[in-house]
Design a protein around this motif. Structure first.
Motif, mmCIF file in Angstrom:
data_model
loop_
_atom_site.group_PDB
_atom_site.id
_atom_site.type_symbol
_atom_site.label_atom_id
_atom_site.label_comp_id
_atom_site.label_asym_id
_atom_site.label_seq_id
_atom_site.Cartn_x
_atom_site.Cartn_y
_atom_site.Cartn_z
ATOM 1 N N ILE A 206 -1.447 -24.710 -8.368
ATOM 2 C CA ILE A 206 -2.865 -24.442 -8.556
ATOM 3 C C ILE A 206 -3.681 -25.596 -7.988
ATOM 4 O O ILE A 206 -4.689 -25.408 -7.313
ATOM 5 C CB ILE A 206 -3.186 -24.234 -10.049
ATOM 6 C CG1 ILE A 206 -2.331 -23.104 -10.631
ATOM 7 C CG2 ILE A 206 -4.677 -23.942 -10.244
ATOM 8 C CD1 ILE A 206 -2.509 -21.775 -9.936
ATOM 9 N N THR A 207 -3.240 -26.809 -8.279
ATOM 10 C CA THR A 207 -3.764 -28.026 -7.660
ATOM 11 C C THR A 207 -2.556 -28.856 -7.251
ATOM 12 O O THR A 207 -1.412 -28.410 -7.396
ATOM 13 C CB THR A 207 -4.648 -28.828 -8.635
ATOM 14 O OG1 THR A 207 -3.824 -29.360 -9.692
ATOM 15 C CG2 THR A 207 -5.755 -27.956 -9.233
ATOM 16 N N ASP A 208 -2.789 -30.094 -6.789
ATOM 17 C CA ASP A 208 -1.672 -30.959 -6.411
ATOM 18 C C ASP A 208 -0.789 -31.313 -7.602
ATOM 19 O O ASP A 208 0.370 -31.684 -7.425
ATOM 20 C CB ASP A 208 -2.201 -32.243 -5.762
ATOM 21 C CG ASP A 208 -2.866 -31.973 -4.426
ATOM 22 O OD1 ASP A 208 -2.367 -31.105 -3.688
ATOM 23 O OD2 ASP A 208 -3.886 -32.616 -4.121
ATOM 24 N N SER A 209 -1.333 -31.222 -8.804
ATOM 25 C CA SER A 209 -0.573 -31.652 -9.983
ATOM 26 C C SER A 209 -0.430 -30.573 -11.056
ATOM 27 O O SER A 209 0.162 -30.824 -12.099
ATOM 28 C CB SER A 209 -1.240 -32.885 -10.613
ATOM 29 O OG SER A 209 -2.575 -32.599 -10.975
ATOM 30 N N VAL A 210 -0.970 -29.375 -10.826
ATOM 31 C CA VAL A 210 -0.856 -28.286 -11.805
ATOM 32 C C VAL A 210 -0.080 -27.130 -11.186
ATOM 33 O O VAL A 210 -0.399 -26.661 -10.093
ATOM 34 C CB VAL A 210 -2.233 -27.802 -12.286
ATOM 35 C CG1 VAL A 210 -2.077 -26.621 -13.240
ATOM 36 C CG2 VAL A 210 -2.988 -28.932 -12.973
ATOM 37 N N LEU A 211 0.930 -26.675 -11.919
ATOM 38 C CA LEU A 211 1.829 -25.643 -11.424
ATOM 39 C C LEU A 211 1.740 -24.408 -12.312
ATOM 40 O O LEU A 211 1.805 -24.507 -13.542
ATOM 41 C CB LEU A 211 3.264 -26.185 -11.418
ATOM 42 C CG LEU A 211 4.342 -25.457 -10.625
ATOM 43 C CD1 LEU A 211 4.029 -25.461 -9.139
ATOM 44 C CD2 LEU A 211 5.696 -26.121 -10.878
ATOM 45 N N ALA A 212 1.561 -23.242 -11.694
ATOM 46 C CA ALA A 212 1.607 -21.973 -12.423
ATOM 47 C C ALA A 212 3.024 -21.421 -12.329
ATOM 48 O O ALA A 212 3.603 -21.354 -11.237
ATOM 49 C CB ALA A 212 0.610 -20.974 -11.851
ATOM 50 N N ILE A 213 3.583 -21.037 -13.462
ATOM 51 C CA ILE A 213 4.966 -20.564 -13.516
ATOM 52 C C ILE A 213 5.014 -19.199 -14.182
ATOM 53 O O ILE A 213 4.445 -18.994 -15.254
ATOM 54 C CB ILE A 213 5.858 -21.554 -14.307
ATOM 55 C CG1 ILE A 213 5.828 -22.935 -13.662
ATOM 56 C CG2 ILE A 213 7.286 -21.030 -14.392
ATOM 57 C CD1 ILE A 213 6.595 -23.992 -14.448
ATOM 58 N N ALA A 214 5.696 -18.266 -13.538
ATOM 59 C CA ALA A 214 5.916 -16.938 -14.113
ATOM 60 C C ALA A 214 7.413 -16.718 -14.253
ATOM 61 O O ALA A 214 8.173 -16.929 -13.305
ATOM 62 C CB ALA A 214 5.312 -15.852 -13.230
ATOM 63 N N GLY A 215 7.828 -16.324 -15.446
ATOM 64 C CA GLY A 215 9.235 -16.041 -15.678
ATOM 65 C C GLY A 215 9.466 -14.553 -15.775
ATOM 66 O O GLY A 215 8.573 -13.739 -15.493
ATOM 67 N N ASP A 216 10.660 -14.186 -16.168
ATOM 68 C CA ASP A 216 10.983 -12.768 -16.324
ATOM 69 C C ASP A 216 10.439 -12.255 -17.659
ATOM 70 O O ASP A 216 11.170 -11.683 -18.479
ATOM 71 C CB ASP A 216 12.489 -12.556 -16.230
ATOM 72 C CG ASP A 216 12.970 -12.508 -14.794
ATOM 73 O OD1 ASP A 216 12.113 -12.476 -13.892
ATOM 74 O OD2 ASP A 216 14.194 -12.514 -14.571
ATOM 75 N N ASP A 217 9.149 -12.501 -17.887
ATOM 76 C CA ASP A 217 8.462 -11.971 -19.061
ATOM 77 C C ASP A 217 7.001 -11.729 -18.692
ATOM 78 O O ASP A 217 6.637 -11.742 -17.511
ATOM 79 C CB ASP A 217 8.595 -12.917 -20.256
ATOM 80 C CG ASP A 217 8.112 -14.335 -19.966
ATOM 81 O OD1 ASP A 217 7.416 -14.533 -18.944
ATOM 82 O OD2 ASP A 217 8.407 -15.243 -20.753
ATOM 83 N N GLU A 218 6.154 -11.536 -19.666
ATOM 84 C CA GLU A 218 4.757 -11.174 -19.412
ATOM 85 C C GLU A 218 3.828 -12.381 -19.396
ATOM 86 O O GLU A 218 2.615 -12.233 -19.289
ATOM 87 C CB GLU A 218 4.271 -10.195 -20.499
ATOM 88 C CG GLU A 218 5.188 -9.009 -20.730
ATOM 89 C CD GLU A 218 6.293 -9.312 -21.755
ATOM 90 O OE1 GLU A 218 6.168 -10.311 -22.492
ATOM 91 O OE2 GLU A 218 7.274 -8.570 -21.776
ATOM 92 N N ILE A 219 4.393 -13.580 -19.510
ATOM 93 C CA ILE A 219 3.595 -14.791 -19.722
ATOM 94 C C ILE A 219 3.447 -15.612 -18.441
ATOM 95 O O ILE A 219 4.411 -15.775 -17.682
ATOM 96 C CB ILE A 219 4.233 -15.682 -20.811
ATOM 97 C CG1 ILE A 219 4.527 -14.867 -22.076
ATOM 98 C CG2 ILE A 219 3.337 -16.876 -21.136
ATOM 99 C CD1 ILE A 219 3.298 -14.286 -22.730
ATOM 100 N N ILE A 220 2.223 -16.123 -18.199
ATOM 101 C CA ILE A 220 1.999 -17.133 -17.160
ATOM 102 C C ILE A 220 1.723 -18.456 -17.859
ATOM 103 O O ILE A 220 0.947 -18.514 -18.822
ATOM 104 C CB ILE A 220 0.813 -16.748 -16.251
ATOM 105 C CG1 ILE A 220 1.208 -15.574 -15.352
ATOM 106 C CG2 ILE A 220 0.392 -17.933 -15.378
ATOM 107 C CD1 ILE A 220 0.118 -15.124 -14.414
ATOM 108 N N ARG A 221 2.338 -19.514 -17.348
ATOM 109 C CA ARG A 221 2.188 -20.833 -17.944
ATOM 110 C C ARG A 221 1.706 -21.826 -16.899
ATOM 111 O O ARG A 221 2.196 -21.819 -15.767
ATOM 112 C CB ARG A 221 3.522 -21.308 -18.538
ATOM 113 C CG ARG A 221 4.077 -20.390 -19.621
ATOM 114 C CD ARG A 221 5.513 -20.734 -19.971
ATOM 115 N NE ARG A 221 6.026 -19.903 -21.060
ATOM 116 C CZ ARG A 221 6.580 -18.705 -20.905
ATOM 117 N NH1 ARG A 221 6.706 -18.199 -19.683
ATOM 118 N NH2 ARG A 221 7.010 -18.017 -21.944
ATOM 119 N N PHE A 222 0.752 -22.678 -17.283
ATOM 120 C CA PHE A 222 0.295 -23.769 -16.435
ATOM 121 C C PHE A 222 0.907 -25.069 -16.947
ATOM 122 O O PHE A 222 0.769 -25.399 -18.131
ATOM 123 C CB PHE A 222 -1.238 -23.884 -16.451
ATOM 124 C CG PHE A 222 -1.950 -22.665 -15.939
ATOM 125 C CD1 PHE A 222 -1.418 -21.913 -14.898
ATOM 126 C CD2 PHE A 222 -3.154 -22.258 -16.489
ATOM 127 C CE1 PHE A 222 -2.066 -20.789 -14.427
ATOM 128 C CE2 PHE A 222 -3.814 -21.132 -16.022
ATOM 129 C CZ PHE A 222 -3.266 -20.395 -14.988
#
Length: 368
Positions: A206-222
Motif C-alpha cells: 500500500i505504501t513503502d512500509s504498509v503491506l496488504a495481505i489476503a489469505g484463503d479467507d474473507e479477511i484483508i489485513r494491513f
C-alpha cells in the motif's frame, strides 16, 4: 478506469468504474480468448494481457477494445505476468522459463531458463534493471535485466509462491504458504516475518512500509513491514479473496479486491487513518469464480504517474537499450540470422493483419 478480472470460466471481464455520488460500475466487455481458466493478468497504459492454463498469453487492446493477438512461447500454465512501462512485458510459466517481450512488435527478446521447476512468481524492480523470481526448485533468483543474465541465487527452505518489490525498491517480500519474509535489498537478509493463520493468496504494498495481505479467507489485513504488527483487519468478502490491487487516483488511495464469491469491490483507504476500516465505494457481482485482477487506468489518470517516473524510467531505458538490441540478435534469430517462428508466435485477432505478415515472409524468402 476499468476493472479487469479473470476467472475459472475462461473469461476476462471488463467493468467501467466511474467516481461519483455514488460510484457507478457498468459492464464494458467480456473476452473469450482462452480455452482454459485464467491464471494471471497484467495491464499497461494500452494493453491488458492474460495468462491461462491453456499455455497462451492473450493480448487485448483496451483503447480500441479489440483482441490484438496471442503469444505462444511457453509450454505449461502461465503463472505470472508483469509489465515494465510501455515497452516490456515479463512472463513466467510452469515450464521454468521467464520470457522478456518487446511490446511494440511483440517479439520475445530473451527466453531464460529461470528455474528447474515451475516459475511461481516474479517481480520487476522499479528501476527496471533487476527482477526477482521464485519457483518450485526452492530458490529465489535475482536477474540482471540490463545484461539478461542471472545475478544471484538464494536457496530457500521451502517453495515460495509470491515475491514482490516495495514501491521504493529498497525491500522485497516472499510468501511461503502462510508466512511473509521481509528482505532488505542492500543486505539480502530477512529483517522481519509476518505469519497469519491461513495460506496467503495475494499481497500488495500500500505504501513503502504498509503491506496488504489476503489469505484463503474473507479477511484483508494491513501490516507494518517495520514492526510486523497488524494495523487493521476487516471482512471484505463472503468467500476467500483471490487478488488485491491498489493505486492512487485524484487524491484517493483505492484498493480493489476480487473473491471466489464473484464480487469485485473498490475501497477507499485513508492513509492518515490506516487503523480505520476502508470505506466501500462500489461493488459488482460477476457471478463467476474469480482468479486474478488488475485495474486499467485511462491515459489522463496515467499522466501523473508517468510524469513522476520520467527521470528514473528515462535513465533505465538509456541503460537498457544497447543490451536489448544485443538480446534481440541472440534470442530472436536463428543461426542464419533470420527471425525464428519459435521466438515470435503471434496470432493476429484481425484477418487483415495476416496479409502484411505473409508479404513480409515472401520478401524474406526471395532475398535468400
Amino acid at each position: 478506469m476499468e476493472l479487469v478480472a479473470g476467472c475459472y470460466e475462461q473469461v476476462l471481464f471488463g467493468f467501467a468504474a466511474r467516481p461519483g455520488q455514488p460510484w457507478t460500475v457498468t459492464p464494458d466487455f467480456t473476452h473469450h480468448a482462452h480455452t482454459a481458466s485464467l491464471s494471471a493478468v497484467a495491464v499497461n497504459n494500452k494493453y491488458v494481457v492474460t495468462g491461462s492454463r491453456d499455455e497462451s498469453i492473450q493480448i487485448y487492446d483496451m483503447r480500441k477494445k479489440v483482441e490484438h493477438g496471442a503469444l505462444l512461447q511457453h509450454n505449461g500454465t502461465i503463472t505470472c505476468l508483469e509489465f515494465y512501462g510501455t515497452a516490456h512485458l515479463l512472463s513466467g510459466a510452469e515450464d521454468g522459463l521467464i520470457c522478456i517481450w518487446n511490446t511494440k512488435r511483440w517479439e520475445c527478446l530473451k527466453s531464460i531458463k529461470a528455474h528447474k521447476g515451475h516459475v511461481t512468481s516474479l517481480s520487476i524492480h522499479p528501476s527496471g534493471k533487476l527482477a526477482l523470481s521464485v519457483g518450485t526448485d526452492k530458490t529465489l533468483r535475482t536477474w540482471n535485466l540490463v545484461e539478461g543474465r542471472s545475478a544471484f541465487i538464494k536457496n530457500l527452505k521451502q517453495n515460495a509462491h509470491i515475491i514482490k518489490w516495495s514501491p521504493d525498491g529498497e525491500k522485497y517480500v516472499t510468501v511461503i504458504t502462510n508466512k511473509v519474509d521481509i528482505y532488505k535489498l542492500d543486505t539480502a537478509s530477512i529483517t522481519g516475518t509476518i505469519t497469519i493463520e491461513k495460506r496467503i493468496s495475494s499481497i500488495r504494498f500500500i505504501t513503502d512500509s504498509v503491506l496488504a495481505i489476503a489469505g484463503d479467507d474473507e479477511i484483508i489485513r494491513f501490516y507494518s513491514c517495520d514492526s510486523q504488527k497488524c494495523l487493521c483487519e476487516f471482512k471484505a468478502h463472503e468467500n476467500r479473496i483471490k487478488d488485491i490491487y491498489s493505486f492512487e487516483r485524484e487524491g484517493q488511495h483505492l484498493i480493489v479486491t476480487a473473491s471466489s464469491d464473484g464480487y469485485i469491490k473498490v475501497w477507499n483507504l485513508d492513509l492518515n487513518k490506516i487503523k480505520n476500516v476502508p470505506s466501500l465505494l462500489c461493488e459488482v457481482n460477476t457471478k463467476a469464480r474469480l482468479t486474478c485482477l488488475a485495474v486499467w487506468l485511462d491515459q489522463a489518470s496515467e499522466m501523473k504517474e508517468n510524469c513522476e517516473k520520467t527521470a528514473t524510467t528515462t535513465q533505465a531505458n538509456e541503460d537498457e537499450n544497447p543490451s536489448v538490441d544485443k538480446k534481440k540478435e541472440v534470442c530472436g534469430t536463428n543461426k542464419s540470422g533470420k527471425l525464428t517462428k519459435q521466438h515470435r508466435k503471434i496470432v493476429p485477432a484481425k484477418r487483415k493483419l495476416e496479409a502484411p505478415l505473409q508479404k513480409k515472409k515472401k520478401k524474406q524468402n526471395s532475398s535468400e
